[in-house]
Design an enzyme around this catalytic site. Structure first.
Site, PDB file in Angstrom:
ATOM      1  N   ASP A 266      -5.169  10.573   3.173  1.00 22.93           N
ATOM      2  CA  ASP A 266      -5.169   9.732   1.974  1.00 22.93           C
ATOM      3  C   ASP A 266      -3.962   8.795   1.925  1.00 22.93           C
ATOM      4  OD1 ASP A 266      -6.141   8.963  -0.631  1.00 22.93           O
ATOM      5  OD2 ASP A 266      -4.548  10.177  -1.523  1.00 22.93           O
TER       6      ASP A 266
ATOM      7  N   HIS B 192      -0.815   4.190   3.756  1.00 24.51           N
ATOM      8  CA  HIS B 192       0.305   3.583   3.030  1.00 24.51           C
ATOM      9  C   HIS B 192       1.656   3.863   3.702  1.00 24.51           C
ATOM     10  CE1 HIS B 192      -2.814   2.957   0.209  1.00 24.51           C
ATOM     11  NE2 HIS B 192      -2.722   4.090  -0.449  1.00 24.51           N
TER      12      HIS B 192
ATOM     13  N   LYS C 229       7.212   9.757 -10.057  1.00 20.78           N
ATOM     14  CA  LYS C 229       6.571   8.728  -9.239  1.00 20.78           C
ATOM     15  C   LYS C 229       7.686   7.914  -8.597  1.00 20.78           C
ATOM     16  CE  LYS C 229       3.109   5.316  -8.922  1.00 20.78           C
ATOM     17  NZ  LYS C 229       2.091   5.667  -7.974  1.00 20.78           N
TER      18      LYS C 229
ATOM     19  N   HIS D 156      -3.827  -1.276  -0.393  1.00 14.04           N
ATOM     20  CA  HIS D 156      -3.274  -1.971  -1.560  1.00 14.04           C
ATOM     21  C   HIS D 156      -1.739  -1.973  -1.572  1.00 14.04           C
ATOM     22  CE1 HIS D 156      -2.986   2.067  -3.420  1.00 14.04           C
ATOM     23  NE2 HIS D 156      -2.096   1.542  -4.212  1.00 14.04           N
TER      24      HIS D 156
ATOM     25  N   LYS E 278       1.517  15.084  -4.062  1.00 15.13           N
ATOM     26  CA  LYS E 278       1.084  15.033  -5.460  1.00 15.13           C
ATOM     27  C   LYS E 278       1.871  16.107  -6.207  1.00 15.13           C
ATOM     28  CE  LYS E 278      -3.045  12.603  -4.851  1.00 15.13           C
ATOM     29  NZ  LYS E 278      -2.887  11.201  -5.282  1.00 15.13           N
TER      30      LYS E 278
ATOM     31  N   LYS F 202       1.769  -5.123  -2.809  1.00 10.69           N
ATOM     32  CA  LYS F 202       2.920  -4.939  -3.689  1.00 10.69           C
ATOM     33  C   LYS F 202       4.027  -5.923  -3.294  1.00 10.69           C
ATOM     34  CE  LYS F 202       1.981   0.039  -4.243  1.00 10.69           C
ATOM     35  NZ  LYS F 202       1.540   0.257  -5.609  1.00 10.69           N
TER      36      LYS F 202
ATOM     37  N   ARG G 287     -26.182   0.113  -7.902  1.00  7.86           N
ATOM     38  CA  ARG G 287     -27.524   0.675  -8.069  1.00  7.86           C
ATOM     39  C   ARG G 287     -27.953   0.768  -9.537  1.00  7.86           C
ATOM     40  NH1 ARG G 287     -27.173   5.678  -3.999  1.00  7.86           N
ATOM     41  NH2 ARG G 287     -25.528   6.165  -5.474  1.00  7.86           N
TER      42      ARG G 287
HETATM   43  C1  BG6 Z   1      -4.462   5.650  -3.142  1.00  8.07           C
HETATM   44  C2  BG6 Z   1      -4.681   7.126  -2.945  1.00  8.07           C
HETATM   45  O1  BG6 Z   1      -4.755   4.951  -1.972  1.00  8.07           O
HETATM   46  O2  BG6 Z   1      -3.103   5.423  -3.506  1.00  8.07           O
HETATM   47  C3  BG6 Z   1      -4.301   7.910  -4.188  1.00  8.07           C
HETATM   48  O3  BG6 Z   1      -6.030   7.363  -2.616  1.00  8.07           O
HETATM   49  C4  BG6 Z   1      -2.901   7.560  -4.636  1.00  8.07           C
HETATM   50  O4  BG6 Z   1      -4.418   9.305  -3.960  1.00  8.07           O
HETATM   51  C5  BG6 Z   1      -2.709   6.051  -4.706  1.00  8.07           C
HETATM   52  O5  BG6 Z   1      -2.689   8.145  -5.913  1.00  8.07           O
HETATM   53  C6  BG6 Z   1      -1.258   5.701  -4.953  1.00  8.07           C
HETATM   54  O6  BG6 Z   1      -1.133   4.332  -5.182  1.00  8.07           O
HETATM   55  P1  BG6 Z   1       0.082   3.749  -6.000  1.00  8.07           P
HETATM   56  O7  BG6 Z   1      -0.086   2.279  -5.919  1.00  8.07           O
HETATM   57  O8  BG6 Z   1      -0.060   4.286  -7.408  1.00  8.07           O
HETATM   58  O9  BG6 Z   1       1.319   4.262  -5.357  1.00  8.07           O
END
Ligand code: BG6
Length: 492
Positions: A247, A252, A353, A190, A348, A194, A56
């Site tokens: 989420d 995932h 990680k 996504h 979270k 990977k 937009r």
């Molecule tokens: C996203 C979520 O789909 O994946 C996020 O909305 C999350 O909350 C993210 O942080 C994590 O992705 P990755 O690839 O960093 O593990």
């Protein structure tokens, strides 16, 4: 020097890649770098592309090109001169109306102009890089503007979340199917881009060693952990409505679960693989409240830094009951897995990680080696690290040198970084697959719906989130969930 433009008569015609929502975060961080790598030839495979951004913002081509150049340079994807050459030859922009009921006529017209001017192939990707609220009006506007069919193939790409529950996912799928056949729809999770997630298929089906023990006779349980040390990252508006189950788990973690538990497909064609994944979801009962723990982070310390509680994050409601942590127990009712628990957890503000699938094998039926019974001396385990230290480790028992028989667990490792160097971003893989027309790594309509059928019911009367200190592995109730089965989360 002559520049390589998309419509150069000596080159095969380029395809048109249209991104709706092209001035957002996803475009800047992921799509522009991936599109650059693919079309400028720095990825393994080169595709000729013309890229048309749209949003937009009342921008002209130049402003969008500068935006793309900035994204490439600040993301260290290209030096400034190369980024400019590429953007000038490849990228355009078409503004869309504030109010989508005015239609996408100007976009449709611009697409036709681009195709004529640059003598494009007529093949089109329509990529929705938009927040979920914008999906329905945009899909309608695309259909009504006649954009669902073009002179060549048209592929429609949409990013999660695919609905909030089963009913809304069905509605969204029905709307998409009004305009697009499922064979033209590419739903992106996504995680499927990977390398390590794709490698699950190779790991399982190219190594008889593992496939032959991949069942209830040899495996005691499976843990799937998707831990993040990050907090909200300014996404409170979305996240406080969504929570960790919507989420992360429904998408995932469900992908990791299905790839771990699926049967051997007939071959690796997209629908054969997806059929097997759907079968895993079909063999799951909807999650029962007693199999789930929700948590929400309180203030704490992560990576040496003090961080606020979830409720203190900017944009979060002060009494929010949104879960930032989920642990759950699932039973896959299939011949292969009957009775074997799959424990899933994500959160979270956990200590690190880490995305990992941990397979715990059974103990030997008889123990010859002293007092340490199978309980204390662990059975074999296989940990498949999806990220960040991609690879796997097989824990095996070793006799410690010396007269006495003393055992120690040691790990046999494989690390992607050691073997191949850094891995490329999953978006390059996903975009190349869209351009090739390979749907294997994309989520099918029935897969989305089955996943909601399993996970959404628990949200009708959600468990109260238990507090956990930021920087810990979640609330103590998460440990209790496994303790009730005589199990525990593998320590990190
Ligand atoms: C996203 C979520 O789909 O994946 C996020 O909305 C999350 O909350 C993210 O942080 C994590 O992705 P990755 O690839 O960093 O593990």
């Amino acid at each position: 020097m002559r520049r390589a433009v998309a419509g150069s008569p000596t080159a095969p015609p380029a395809d048109l890649f249209v991104v709706l929502g092209a001035t957002g975060d996803l475009m800047e961080r992921k799509l522009i770098p991936a599109l650059y790598a693919i079309s400028a030839g720095t990825a393994g495979e080169t595709r000729r592309l013309r890229i048309l951004g749209s949003s937009r913002r009342p921008w002209k081509d130049e402003e969008f090109r500068d935006y793309a150049i900035d994204a490439l340079v600040s993301g260290k994807c290209a030096p400034p001169a190369a980024a400019r050459t590429w953007a000038e030859a490849t990228v355009g922009f078409q503004s869309t109306p504030e109010d989508l009921s005015e239609g996408l006529g100007p976009l449709a017209q611009r697409i036709a102009e681009e195709e004529a001017r640059y003598r494009l192939s007529g093949n089109r990707v329509l990529y929705l890089a938009l927040p979920a609220v914008a999906f329905p009006p945009t899909i309608r506007a695309i259909g009504e503007a006649g954009l669902s069919k073009g002179p060549g193939w048209t592929r429609f790409v949409i990013e999660k979340p695919f609905g909030r529950d089963l009913a809304s996912a069905e509605e969204l799928n029905a709307l998409i199917h009004r305009w697009f056949d499922e064979t033209a729809v590419y739903r992106i999770d996504h995680y499927l881009g990977k390398e390590t997630v794709q490698n699950l298929l190779v790991f399982r089906f190219a190594n008889m060693l593992f496939e032959s023990v991949w069942n209830r006779d040899r495996i005691r349980h499976v843990e799937i952990t998707v831990a993040e040390d990050l907090g909200l990252e300014n996404r409170a508006t979305y996240y406080d409505q969504a929570g960790a189950l919507r989420d992360m788990v429904q998408s995932h973690l469900a992908q990791l679960l299905t790839l771990t538990a699926m049967e051997v497909p007939t071959n690796l064609e997209a629908d054969q693989v997806r059929n097997e994944k759907v079968k895993v979801l079909r063999s799951l009962e909807p999650v029962r409240p007693e199999d789930v723990v929700f948590g929400q982070y309180a203030a704490g310390t992560v990576g040496g830094t003090r961080v606020p509680s979830y409720r203190e994050e900017p944009g979060v409601k002060p009494h929010s009951s949104t879960e930032t942590f989920v642990a759950l127990r699932l039973k896959v009712n299939s011949w292969r897995w009957h009775g074997i628990p799959f424990y899933l957890r994500t959160g979270k503000r956990l200590p690190m990680k880490l995305t990992e699938i941990l397979v715990r094998f059974r103990e030997p039926p008889v123990w010859f080696f002293g007092d340490k019974g199978p309980k204390e001396l662990t059975a074999n385990s296989l940990s498949i690290t999806i990220q960040p230290d991609e690879g796997f480790a097989l824990g095996i028992e070793i006799k410690r040198p010396g007269h006495a028989i003393r055992l120690e667990t040691h790990q046999l490792h494989f690390r992607y970084a050691e073997a191949f160097g850094p891995l490329t971003d999953g978006y390059q893989t996903l975009i190349l697959d869209i351009l090739r027309g390979d749907q294997t790594l994309f989520v099918r309509a029935d897969e989305v719906e089955e996943s909601w059928r399993v996970f959404a019911p628990v949200l009708q009367d959600p468990p109260k989130p238990r507090p956990y200190e930021a920087g810990s592995w979640g609330p103590k109730e998460s440990d209790a969930l496994l303790a009730a089965d005589g199990q525990e989360w593998t320590e990190r």
